[in-house]
Write a protein that holds these residues in place. Structure first.
Motif: not given
Length: 223
Positions: A86-92, A125-130, A139-150, A153-156
């Motif tokens: 869902y994010t297409r974050a690369g290997p690095s 960690t993946i969101m911060v690394a990205s 956005r954090n809201s998108y990563f939250a949906r992908v990760g199964g969080l609100t 929660e992810l912001n905290t």
């Protein structure tokens, strides 16, 4: 279902990290498989430690922000593949996330990765690394949906992670190379790194392609 083995060589892993093709139909980066195995081994080691020494449990209340109410019914590899899909974050990004996880554990020696906290730690960690690696990010809201969080929660978790890391997020070339080399050494153990993969039927492959064609349609998962 039948199963097969995916053999990953150190050279293939390095090539994947440094020359990955960012196409919509790109395969899952090999580093995801290696990272999942490394973390699973770390969790197994931590379980043995905690079993023998109850005092080894983390007493830092701040790290409990990563604890789930219930243990998620999803393997680490499946969760990492979901994040990639869902994010297409690369290997690095995953290599840098691995650096962050290692630093986090060193900075907070009482913290131990286990089945309860691993998923939340990974998505954080993946969101911060990205954000550190990529020029453009969701956005954090998108990563939250992908990760199964609100989003809250992810912001905290992101904020607590940054303070617990003392904002030491810089990863220079030599550090990046050293962690790549470490991943390659893990691949080399036993003359080759074999990962059990379940063969996906045509319907599952088609379903995945349909998911990848529309990133706004995110399969629901809750941690």
């Amino acid at each position: 279902m039948a199963s097969s083995q995916l053999t990953i060589s150190p050279r293939k892993l390095r090539s994947d990290v440094y020359s990955y093709s960012y196409q919509d139909d790109s395969n899952t980066p090999l580093v995801i498989n290696v990272l999942a195995s490394l973390i699973e081994r770390s969790m197994a080691r931590n379980e043995r430690i905690v079993k023998n020494c109850r005092w080894a449990l983390s007493k830092d209340v701040r790290t409990r922000v990563f604890d789930c109410h219930e243990t998620p019914d999803m393997t680490i590899e499946s969760y990492l593949e979901r994040i990639f899909r869902y994010t297409r974050a690369g290997p690095s990004v995953y290599v840098v996330a691995y650096v962050y996880i290692d630093r986090f554990c060193q900075t907070n020696p009482g913290f131990r990765i286990n089945a309860t906290n691993v998923h939340r730690l990974l998505v954080t960690t993946i969101m911060v690394a990205s954000k550190y690696v990529e020029d453009m990010n969701y956005r954090n809201s998108y990563f939250a949906r992908v990760g199964g969080l609100t989003t809250e929660e992810l912001n905290t978790m992101e904020l607590e992670f940054l303070f617990l890391m003392k904002f030491k997020l810089h990863v220079n070339v030599s550090v990046f190379e050293s962690y790549c080399s470490h991943l390659e050494r893990e691949v080399s153990i036993g003359g080759g790194y074999h990962i059990e993969r379940t063969l996906r039927c045509a319907e599952e492959i088609k379903a995945r392609q349909n998911e990848e064609s529309g990133y706004t349609k995110i399969a629901r998962v809750m941690l």
